[in-house]
Scaffold this motif. Sequence first.
Motif, mmCIF file in Angstrom:
data_model
loop_
_atom_site.group_PDB
_atom_site.id
_atom_site.type_symbol
_atom_site.label_atom_id
_atom_site.label_comp_id
_atom_site.label_asym_id
_atom_site.label_seq_id
_atom_site.Cartn_x
_atom_site.Cartn_y
_atom_site.Cartn_z
ATOM 1 N N HIS A 1 0.838 -1.197 0.000
ATOM 2 C CA HIS A 1 0.000 0.000 0.000
ATOM 3 C C HIS A 1 0.880 1.257 0.000
ATOM 4 O O HIS A 1 2.113 1.162 -0.063
ATOM 5 N N MET A 2 0.244 2.427 0.067
ATOM 6 C CA MET A 2 0.994 3.681 -0.003
ATOM 7 C C MET A 2 2.027 3.796 1.120
ATOM 8 O O MET A 2 3.156 4.259 0.881
ATOM 9 N N ASP A 3 1.670 3.366 2.331
ATOM 10 C CA ASP A 3 2.600 3.464 3.448
ATOM 11 C C ASP A 3 3.864 2.645 3.172
ATOM 12 O O ASP A 3 4.982 3.091 3.460
ATOM 13 N N ARG B 1 -4.096 4.092 1.969
ATOM 14 C CA ARG B 1 -3.309 4.199 3.187
ATOM 15 C C ARG B 1 -3.501 2.969 4.077
ATOM 16 O O ARG B 1 -4.552 2.344 4.086
ATOM 17 N N GLU B 2 -2.481 2.640 4.823
ATOM 18 C CA GLU B 2 -2.534 1.464 5.695
ATOM 19 C C GLU B 2 -3.659 1.524 6.739
ATOM 20 O O GLU B 2 -4.314 0.501 6.991
ATOM 21 N N TYR C 1 3.953 13.523 9.676
ATOM 22 C CA TYR C 1 2.500 13.648 9.504
ATOM 23 C C TYR C 1 1.936 14.751 10.386
ATOM 24 O O TYR C 1 0.974 15.439 10.015
ATOM 25 N N TYR D 1 2.395 11.530 3.125
ATOM 26 C CA TYR D 1 2.468 10.271 2.383
ATOM 27 C C TYR D 1 2.242 10.503 0.896
ATOM 28 O O TYR D 1 2.951 9.944 0.053
ATOM 29 N N GLU D 2 1.248 11.327 0.578
ATOM 30 C CA GLU D 2 0.983 11.629 -0.833
ATOM 31 C C GLU D 2 2.141 12.387 -1.461
ATOM 32 O O GLU D 2 2.502 12.145 -2.622
#
Length: 254
Positions: free
Chosen positions: A147-149, A189-190, A228, A235-236
């Motif tokens: 995933h993204m994370d 996202r996770e 964050y 993240y993006e």
Amino acid sequence: MIDKILDSETDKIPKWLMRSIKQTGKGINRFNMIEENDEVLLSVSGGKDSLALALFLSIRLKWLPVKYKLKALHVNWREYPMPPPLLSNISAYFDKLGIPFESQTADMQPESFKNKFNCYLCARNRKRIVFDYAAKHNITKIATGHHMDDIVETTLINLCLRGNFSTMMPIQEFFNGKVKVIRPLCLVREPQIRLAAERLVLPVHNTSCPYKDTNLRLKMKPILKQFYSLDKHIYEHVFNAPWKINSEYLPDRL
């Protein structure tokens, strides 16, 4: 709960779940991951990510004009085997999703490793097994639950600890394009995946890996949490950075 979700019409699926499904589709479309009549092999660990990926793709296929086939392969490490009842639960889960499922037992530390072992070697070994299976069954696309994370953590690990700017791309070619690894969860996202696993009570099983509590990803997570707190789009930002490199600010030679 899974049965109810699978039998629901699109407008009856909870918004929190539909968001993840739509983001999965957005990632697939943005990077042209899957096409008409493709056969995609899902690499299944038994963790929340690969189980959620299978669910999102299965639901999404119900309303897609494009049709493709899904098949799932689970690598069951001989050193840390999944208990038979849990393996049976996961097999039953894929039956509900309508995805053919197969579990293959293999050595986590084959003799070729010469007693060396780390996360990289383990991942490479799993990849080799999945690639061999795909080649045997003439499958050219392999989907993983990254995933993204995961992608952002990999980017920062490579940049900060290995001195290179590289990452896990949403789609990567191997063997001169004969095989493509795709990551349909690249825009998810996770926390969203964890929410789905908990609310839907997915049959999650995490391998008793000797490095599960000490790997670099776990050490990178609290660092990203600090970022964050400064910017909720961190993240993006990191995910999109490879497509926004300004060549004017790169050195013209080593």
